[in-house]
Scaffold this motif. Structure first.
Motif, PDB file in Angstrom:
ATOM      1  N   GLY A 249       0.817  -1.207   0.000  1.00  0.00           N
ATOM      2  CA  GLY A 249       0.000   0.000   0.000  1.00  0.00           C
ATOM      3  C   GLY A 249       0.848   1.254   0.000  1.00  0.00           C
ATOM      4  N   PRO A 250       0.225   2.387   0.314  1.00  0.00           N
ATOM      5  CA  PRO A 250       0.926   3.665   0.278  1.00  0.00           C
ATOM      6  C   PRO A 250       2.055   3.724   1.306  1.00  0.00           C
ATOM      7  CG  PRO A 250      -1.306   3.952   1.128  1.00  0.00           C
ATOM      8  CD  PRO A 250      -1.161   2.517   0.726  1.00  0.00           C
ATOM      9  N   ALA A 251       3.117   4.449   0.945  1.00  0.00           N
ATOM     10  CA  ALA A 251       4.259   4.624   1.831  1.00  0.00           C
ATOM     11  C   ALA A 251       5.004   5.890   1.417  1.00  0.00           C
ATOM     12  CB  ALA A 251       5.187   3.413   1.759  1.00  0.00           C
ATOM     13  N   THR A 252       5.846   6.367   2.319  1.00  0.00           N
ATOM     14  CA  THR A 252       6.688   7.528   2.035  1.00  0.00           C
ATOM     15  C   THR A 252       8.124   7.152   2.339  1.00  0.00           C
ATOM     16  OG1 THR A 252       4.908   9.050   2.619  1.00  0.00           O
ATOM     17  CG2 THR A 252       7.136   9.948   2.585  1.00  0.00           C
ATOM     18  N   LEU A 253       9.008   7.368   1.379  1.00  0.00           N
ATOM     19  CA  LEU A 253      10.430   7.124   1.568  1.00  0.00           C
ATOM     20  C   LEU A 253      11.073   8.453   1.943  1.00  0.00           C
ATOM     21  CD1 LEU A 253      12.585   4.884   1.307  1.00  0.00           C
ATOM     22  CD2 LEU A 253      12.995   5.716  -1.018  1.00  0.00           C
ATOM     23  N   VAL A 254      11.762   8.469   3.081  1.00  0.00           N
ATOM     24  CA  VAL A 254      12.430   9.687   3.551  1.00  0.00           C
ATOM     25  C   VAL A 254      13.916   9.549   3.236  1.00  0.00           C
ATOM     26  CG1 VAL A 254      12.868  11.208   5.498  1.00  0.00           C
ATOM     27  CG2 VAL A 254      10.711   9.924   5.380  1.00  0.00           C
ATOM     28  N   LEU A 255      14.420  10.455   2.390  1.00  0.00           N
ATOM     29  CA  LEU A 255      15.820  10.413   1.983  1.00  0.00           C
ATOM     30  C   LEU A 255      16.713  10.991   3.072  1.00  0.00           C
ATOM     31  CD1 LEU A 255      15.401  11.565  -1.735  1.00  0.00           C
ATOM     32  CD2 LEU A 255      15.264   9.258  -0.768  1.00  0.00           C
TER      33      LEU A 255
ATOM     34  N   LEU B 163      11.444   4.397   5.785  1.00  0.00           N
ATOM     35  CA  LEU B 163      10.176   4.167   5.109  1.00  0.00           C
ATOM     36  C   LEU B 163       9.061   4.368   6.122  1.00  0.00           C
ATOM     37  CD1 LEU B 163       9.101   3.218   2.318  1.00  0.00           C
ATOM     38  CD2 LEU B 163       8.935   0.937   3.311  1.00  0.00           C
ATOM     39  N   GLU B 164       8.119   5.251   5.793  1.00  0.00           N
ATOM     40  CA  GLU B 164       6.982   5.535   6.669  1.00  0.00           C
ATOM     41  C   GLU B 164       5.719   4.948   6.063  1.00  0.00           C
ATOM     42  OE1 GLU B 164       6.736   9.762   7.051  1.00  0.00           O
ATOM     43  OE2 GLU B 164       8.461   9.859   8.388  1.00  0.00           O
ATOM     44  N   LEU B 165       4.928   4.277   6.896  1.00  0.00           N
ATOM     45  CA  LEU B 165       3.646   3.731   6.478  1.00  0.00           C
ATOM     46  C   LEU B 165       2.527   4.603   7.042  1.00  0.00           C
ATOM     47  CD1 LEU B 165       4.345  -0.070   6.982  1.00  0.00           C
ATOM     48  CD2 LEU B 165       4.806   1.377   5.002  1.00  0.00           C
ATOM     49  N   PRO B 166       1.320   4.547   6.467  1.00  0.00           N
ATOM     50  CA  PRO B 166       0.234   5.431   6.884  1.00  0.00           C
ATOM     51  C   PRO B 166      -0.157   5.327   8.355  1.00  0.00           C
ATOM     52  CG  PRO B 166      -0.339   4.343   4.833  1.00  0.00           C
ATOM     53  CD  PRO B 166       0.934   3.730   5.314  1.00  0.00           C
ATOM     54  N   ASP B 167       0.029   4.172   8.973  1.00  0.00           N
ATOM     55  CA  ASP B 167      -0.336   4.017  10.388  1.00  0.00           C
ATOM     56  C   ASP B 167       0.760   4.531  11.310  1.00  0.00           C
ATOM     57  OD1 ASP B 167       1.653   2.143  10.177  1.00  0.00           O
ATOM     58  OD2 ASP B 167       0.472   0.477  10.944  1.00  0.00           O
ATOM     59  N   GLU B 168       1.686   5.313  10.765  1.00  0.00           N
ATOM     60  CA  GLU B 168       2.806   5.922  11.488  1.00  0.00           C
ATOM     61  C   GLU B 168       3.898   4.930  11.845  1.00  0.00           C
ATOM     62  OE1 GLU B 168       1.582   8.576  14.592  1.00  0.00           O
ATOM     63  OE2 GLU B 168      -0.073   9.332  13.385  1.00  0.00           O
ATOM     64  N   GLY B 169       3.852   3.723  11.291  1.00  0.00           N
ATOM     65  CA  GLY B 169       4.954   2.786  11.451  1.00  0.00           C
ATOM     66  C   GLY B 169       6.120   3.239  10.576  1.00  0.00           C
ATOM     67  N   THR B 170       7.336   3.177  11.100  1.00  0.00           N
ATOM     68  CA  THR B 170       8.516   3.563  10.328  1.00  0.00           C
ATOM     69  C   THR B 170       9.584   2.497  10.472  1.00  0.00           C
ATOM     70  OG1 THR B 170       9.531   4.797  12.148  1.00  0.00           O
ATOM     71  CG2 THR B 170       8.097   6.037  10.659  1.00  0.00           C
TER      72      THR B 170
END
Length: 92
Positions: free
Chosen positions: A6-12, A57-64
């Motif tokens: 599903g959706p995720a955000t990669l933090v460089l 890597l951040e997931l929508p449920d605030e898991g990183t």
């Protein structure tokens, strides 16, 4: 094996945030603990192309979770798929 897709955000490393879609799984075979997967970013930048380690890597449920990039391949003219390896506990 546990999975997430599903959706995720990669933090460089520089703090830049890249939105996209992740497909992740844990490795629970014998002594192979950890997690791996892939990340398809919504947009590709030069910073993303040169990213290798020290990422989050951040997931929508605030898991990183901390990740490293082990490979990159082109999907289409404007899309890439990053292969990831988790560093530490899985965020899902």
């Amino acid at each position: 094996m546990t999975t997430y897709s599903g959706p995720a955000t990669l933090v460089l490393v520089d703090g830049a945030r890249v939105a996209g879609v992740a497909s992740l799984r844990t490795n629970d075979r014998g002594d192979l603990l950890g997690w791996t997967g892939s990340f398809r970013p919504d947009h590709v930048s030069d910073e993303l192309r040169s990213a290798t380690d020290g990422l989050e890597l951040e997931l929508p449920d605030e898991g990183t979770g901390k990740v490293g990039v082990t490979g990159m391949r082109r999907l289409l003219a404007t899309q890439v798929l990053l292969s990831l390896v988790g560093r530490g506990p899985a965020p899902f």
